[in-house]
Write an enzyme that holds these catalytic residues in place. Structure first.
Site, PDB file in Angstrom:
ATOM      1  N   SER A   1       0.834  -1.201   0.000  1.00 26.76           N
ATOM      2  CA  SER A   1       0.000   0.000   0.000  1.00 26.76           C
ATOM      3  C   SER A   1       0.874   1.258   0.000  1.00 26.76           C
ATOM      4  O   SER A   1       1.717   1.424  -0.882  1.00 26.76           O
ATOM      5  CB  SER A   1      -0.968  -0.051   1.183  1.00 26.76           C
ATOM      6  OG  SER A   1      -1.952   0.943   1.094  1.00 26.76           O
TER       7      SER A   1
ATOM      8  N   ASP B   1      -9.367  -3.958  -5.468  1.00 26.62           N
ATOM      9  CA  ASP B   1      -8.688  -2.832  -4.836  1.00 26.62           C
ATOM     10  C   ASP B   1      -8.890  -1.581  -5.689  1.00 26.62           C
ATOM     11  O   ASP B   1      -8.580  -1.598  -6.880  1.00 26.62           O
ATOM     12  CB  ASP B   1      -7.196  -3.157  -4.725  1.00 26.62           C
ATOM     13  CG  ASP B   1      -6.377  -2.053  -4.095  1.00 26.62           C
ATOM     14  OD1 ASP B   1      -6.960  -1.071  -3.598  1.00 26.62           O
ATOM     15  OD2 ASP B   1      -5.138  -2.175  -4.104  1.00 26.62           O
TER      16      ASP B   1
ATOM     17  N   HIS C   1      -7.874  -4.951  -1.021  1.00 27.51           N
ATOM     18  CA  HIS C   1      -6.695  -4.234  -0.562  1.00 27.51           C
ATOM     19  C   HIS C   1      -6.333  -4.719   0.850  1.00 27.51           C
ATOM     20  O   HIS C   1      -7.208  -5.023   1.658  1.00 27.51           O
ATOM     21  CB  HIS C   1      -7.001  -2.735  -0.530  1.00 27.51           C
ATOM     22  CG  HIS C   1      -5.822  -1.884  -0.250  1.00 27.51           C
ATOM     23  ND1 HIS C   1      -4.967  -1.449  -1.237  1.00 27.51           N
ATOM     24  CD2 HIS C   1      -5.339  -1.367   0.909  1.00 27.51           C
ATOM     25  CE1 HIS C   1      -4.021  -0.708  -0.701  1.00 27.51           C
ATOM     26  NE2 HIS C   1      -4.217  -0.650   0.610  1.00 27.51           N
TER      27      HIS C   1
END
EC number: 3.1.1.-
Length: 319
Positions: free
Chosen positions: A165, A262, A292
């Site tokens: 991320s 995501d 995600h």
């Protein structure tokens, strides 16, 4: 995008992803949606404890390293005495959450699968630290360990960066920073990027996906960005919008992992397509049925374990 027009993500995710979503921790208080950042950080750390249980045991050491901003905590994982390389891991959390404990299992598995030393860097979070402080702290830690490699019994002749991320953005940004400023911290053999954001302002997946289940609505993404950046001009910096950097030359080999549901998926796709178009070594892999942050859930998800193994194998293949 009107919320009703978005994809029904929770109906489409895989069975193992649904198991994770439906896993309740009875002792966990409600998410402090209107609480302070300090309260949200405390909750995040508490919530992640469950998912970090059962990680591989190995020699582990904690050190503080000097930077111009002050000392930064690091954690070194030694899977074997004679490591072929060192991987620096940068945790995710939207630049505002996360620490070495929340991503401990991820780092241990990466060390175990790669048999490389892994060093987690606990960069200063935003909004206390503004761009580019986190990158400068990461680079300072790399330089410190390069200079003191013998003292810490690590192999810094070949290094890599890895992150999930926001940590994926920091991983690639740090590698580009070293290249552009010609800083020698050892040969950067590879960069491992799980579901990162790399500078897109809008995309198809950002419109169709994202909700309360992943904390990645358009409003959430804007909040993370505003906490991280110093000013509006930073949005175009080549170390925030990485597509404004030179991706046509001397980019270390990149493993780019995407989660199917995501909202940041198009960032990964565009990064891969850009690098591939300019013959930069890269590999893209999509993990079907995932949300995600799925990398955290290897305790229950085989796909998360597979994604870590894939990244580790990609890195060792570059050595």
């Amino acid at each position: 995008m009107k919320p009703e027009n978005k994809l029904p993500v929770l109906d489409l995710i895989s069975a193992e992803m649904k198991t994770v979503v439906n896993t309740l921790q009875p002792d966990l208080p409600p998410w402090p949606a209107t609480g302070t950042i300090a309260e949200q950080r405390q909750y995040y750390t508490l919530e992640r404890r469950f998912w970090n249980v059962g990680a591989p045991e190995m020699a582990t050491r904690a050190y503080r390293v000097p930077t111009k901003y002050g000392q930064v905590k690091t954690r070194i994982f030694y899977p074997q005495p004679d490591s072929p390389a060192t991987l620096f891991y940068l945790h995710g959390g939207g630049f505002i959450l996360g620490n070495l404990d929340t991503h401990d299992r991820i780092m241990r598995l990466l060390a175990s699968y790669s048999q490389c030393t892994v060093i987690g860097i606990d960069y200063t979070l935003s909004p206390e630290a503004r761009f580019p402080q986190a990158i400068e702290e990461i680079v300072a830690a790399c330089c410190y360990f390069h200079q003191q490699a013998e003292d810490y019994q690590i192999n810094m002749s070949r290094i890599g960066f890895a992150g999930d991320s926001a940590g994926a953005m920091l991983a690639l940004a740090s590698a580009l920073w070293l290249r552009d400023k010609q800083i020698d911290c050892g040969k950067v053999a590879g960069v491992l990027l799980w579901y990162g954001l790399y500078g897109l302002r809008d995309s198809v997946t950002r419109r169709l996906l994202g909700g309360v289940w992943d904390g990645l609505t358009q409003q959430d993404l804007q909040m993370y960005e505003e906490a991280y950046l110093s000013n509006d001009a930073d949005r175009e910096s080549p170390y925030y919008c990485l597509f404004n950097n030179d991706l046509t030359r001397e980019v270390p080999p990149c493993f780019i992992a995407g989660a199917e549901f995501d909202p940041l998926l198009d960032d990964s796709r565009l990064l891969y397509q850009t690098l591939a178009a300019h013959q930069q070594p890269c590999e893209f892999k999509l993990y079907p049925g995932t949300l995600h942050a799925f990398l955290h859930y290897s305790r229950m998800m085989k796909t998360a374990d597979e994604a870590l193994l894939d990244g580790a194998q990609f890195f060792t293949a570059q050595l």
